[in-house]
Design an enzyme around this catalytic site. Sequence first.
Site, PDB file in Angstrom:
ATOM      1  N   MET A 151     -11.996   4.809  -0.340  1.00 32.25           N
ATOM      2  CA  MET A 151     -12.637   5.055   0.959  1.00 32.25           C
ATOM      3  C   MET A 151     -13.311   6.413   0.845  1.00 32.25           C
ATOM      4  SD  MET A 151      -9.529   3.498   3.182  1.00 32.25           S
ATOM      5  CE  MET A 151      -8.471   3.532   1.736  1.00 32.25           C
ATOM      6  N   MET A 163      -8.697   8.336  -0.022  1.00 30.81           N
ATOM      7  CA  MET A 163      -9.504   8.728   1.145  1.00 30.81           C
ATOM      8  C   MET A 163     -10.048  10.132   0.957  1.00 30.81           C
ATOM      9  SD  MET A 163      -7.152   7.333   4.241  1.00 30.81           S
ATOM     10  CE  MET A 163      -6.351   5.711   4.157  1.00 30.81           C
ATOM     11  N   MET A 210     -11.573  -5.470   5.445  1.00 30.39           N
ATOM     12  CA  MET A 210     -10.738  -4.588   6.275  1.00 30.39           C
ATOM     13  C   MET A 210     -10.486  -5.262   7.618  1.00 30.39           C
ATOM     14  SD  MET A 210      -9.895  -1.821   4.620  1.00 30.39           S
ATOM     15  CE  MET A 210      -8.934  -1.261   6.021  1.00 30.39           C
ATOM     16  N   ASP A 249      -4.599   3.740  -1.812  1.00 29.75           N
ATOM     17  CA  ASP A 249      -5.664   4.099  -0.870  1.00 29.75           C
ATOM     18  C   ASP A 249      -6.150   5.515  -1.137  1.00 29.75           C
ATOM     19  OD1 ASP A 249      -5.985   1.825   0.916  1.00 29.75           O
ATOM     20  OD2 ASP A 249      -3.879   2.163   1.412  1.00 29.75           O
ATOM     21  N   HIS A 267      -8.396   1.402  -3.883  1.00 29.66           N
ATOM     22  CA  HIS A 267      -9.332   1.172  -2.776  1.00 29.66           C
ATOM     23  C   HIS A 267      -9.947   2.521  -2.424  1.00 29.66           C
ATOM     24  CE1 HIS A 267      -9.492   0.087   1.841  1.00 29.66           C
ATOM     25  NE2 HIS A 267     -10.694   0.215   1.323  1.00 29.66           N
ATOM     26  N   HIS A 289      -1.271  -1.266  -4.247  1.00 28.34           N
ATOM     27  CA  HIS A 289      -2.525  -0.889  -3.592  1.00 28.34           C
ATOM     28  C   HIS A 289      -2.530   0.619  -3.349  1.00 28.34           C
ATOM     29  CE1 HIS A 289      -6.074  -1.775  -1.108  1.00 28.34           C
ATOM     30  NE2 HIS A 289      -5.602  -0.886  -0.237  1.00 28.34           N
ATOM     31  N   SER A 292       0.850  -1.192   0.000  1.00 32.12           N
ATOM     32  CA  SER A 292       0.000   0.000   0.000  1.00 32.12           C
ATOM     33  C   SER A 292       0.881   1.235   0.000  1.00 32.12           C
ATOM     34  CB  SER A 292      -0.890  -0.003   1.247  1.00 32.12           C
ATOM     35  OG  SER A 292      -1.362   1.305   1.464  1.00 32.12           O
ATOM     36  N   ASP A 352      -6.827  -6.282   4.321  1.00 29.00           N
ATOM     37  CA  ASP A 352      -6.144  -4.981   4.356  1.00 29.00           C
ATOM     38  C   ASP A 352      -6.161  -4.436   5.776  1.00 29.00           C
ATOM     39  OD1 ASP A 352      -5.167  -2.442   3.853  1.00 29.00           O
ATOM     40  OD2 ASP A 352      -6.825  -1.815   2.556  1.00 29.00           O
TER      41      ASP A 352
HETATM   42  C1  DX5 Z   1      -6.074   1.705   5.730  1.00 24.23           C
HETATM   43  C2  DX5 Z   1      -5.682   1.356   4.321  1.00 24.23           C
HETATM   44  C3  DX5 Z   1      -4.607   0.358   4.226  1.00 24.23           C
HETATM   45  C4  DX5 Z   1      -3.311   0.759   4.889  1.00 24.23           C
HETATM   46  C5  DX5 Z   1      -2.753  -0.479   5.515  1.00 24.23           C
HETATM   47  O1  DX5 Z   1      -7.234   2.419   5.744  1.00 24.23           O
HETATM   48  O2  DX5 Z   1      -6.793   0.855   3.597  1.00 24.23           O
HETATM   49  O3  DX5 Z   1      -4.386  -0.063   2.884  1.00 24.23           O
HETATM   50  O4  DX5 Z   1      -2.361   1.299   4.023  1.00 24.23           O
HETATM   51  O5  DX5 Z   1      -1.639  -0.155   6.249  1.00 24.23           O
HETATM   52  P1  DX5 Z   1      -0.931  -1.206   7.222  1.00 24.23           P
HETATM   53  O6  DX5 Z   1      -0.541  -2.383   6.376  1.00 24.23           O
HETATM   54  O7  DX5 Z   1       0.225  -0.449   7.748  1.00 24.23           O
HETATM   55  O8  DX5 Z   1      -1.936  -1.593   8.273  1.00 24.23           O
HETATM   56 ZN    ZN Z   2      -6.429  -0.056   1.537  1.00 26.68          ZN
END
Ligand code: DX5
Ligand code: ZN
Length: 221
Positions: free
Chosen positions: A70, A39, A139, A37, A68, A35, A10, A177
Amino acid sequence: MSHPIAIAPSILSCDFANLAAECADVARGGADLLHVDVMDGRFVPNLTLGAPIVASLSKVATLPLDCHLMVEEPDHLLEDFAKAGARWLSVHLEACRHLHRTVQRIRALGMAPGVAINPHTSFAELEPILPFVDFVLVMSVNPGFGGQQFIAQVLAKVEAIAAWRALHNPALFIQIDGGITPQTIAAARRAGVDWFVAGSAVFGQADRTAAIAGLRRAAQA
Ligand code: DX5
Ligand code: ZN
């Protein structure tokens, strides 16, 4: 039956000022997917990046981009992500009022649709959408930040998804994840996970090749 293991670093935990080099480093180091993220500061209490950065990244990245979202009601962003080069795109069940429509739109735009579920969302809530997606993202932390602690209780849900897969669609991929480390990955693999997202356990390490190999080895233990 699970699929072969895939490791998806990620980029949330990478050095964003050196994004291209960071992505090349994990590609050389044996990662299978990148990956990304996304947000929105509403669905989760954090802001990250959008389609313009994904578009730049897809010009230089050699790995498929797994985005992904969010994001509350993400429908207005789907086309931008398709144009930006996202290969896999997941949206949160909790963030979409008309989830089937959103998932169908993702597929119509040429991406592989996935549905992401928060730790508190049950298998019963997920089941109606399963026939329509290519992957499920479970998650194992509350989304929003990297470096949080793995919530092991979600593995019962992974087992339920794996049982559904065995009966209805062996092609379905299960992704996990949050909080994936060499200590937590084996139990997730045993429960039926195929794709492992790892932020701090890869980008937080100086030697990413060793970190990815270590995760792969630990998953098979
Ligand atoms: C959290 C993200 C993850 C995050 C995971 O909301 O969706 O993808 O990067 O990070 P680690 O592996 O450090 O928990
Ligand atoms: Zn993620």
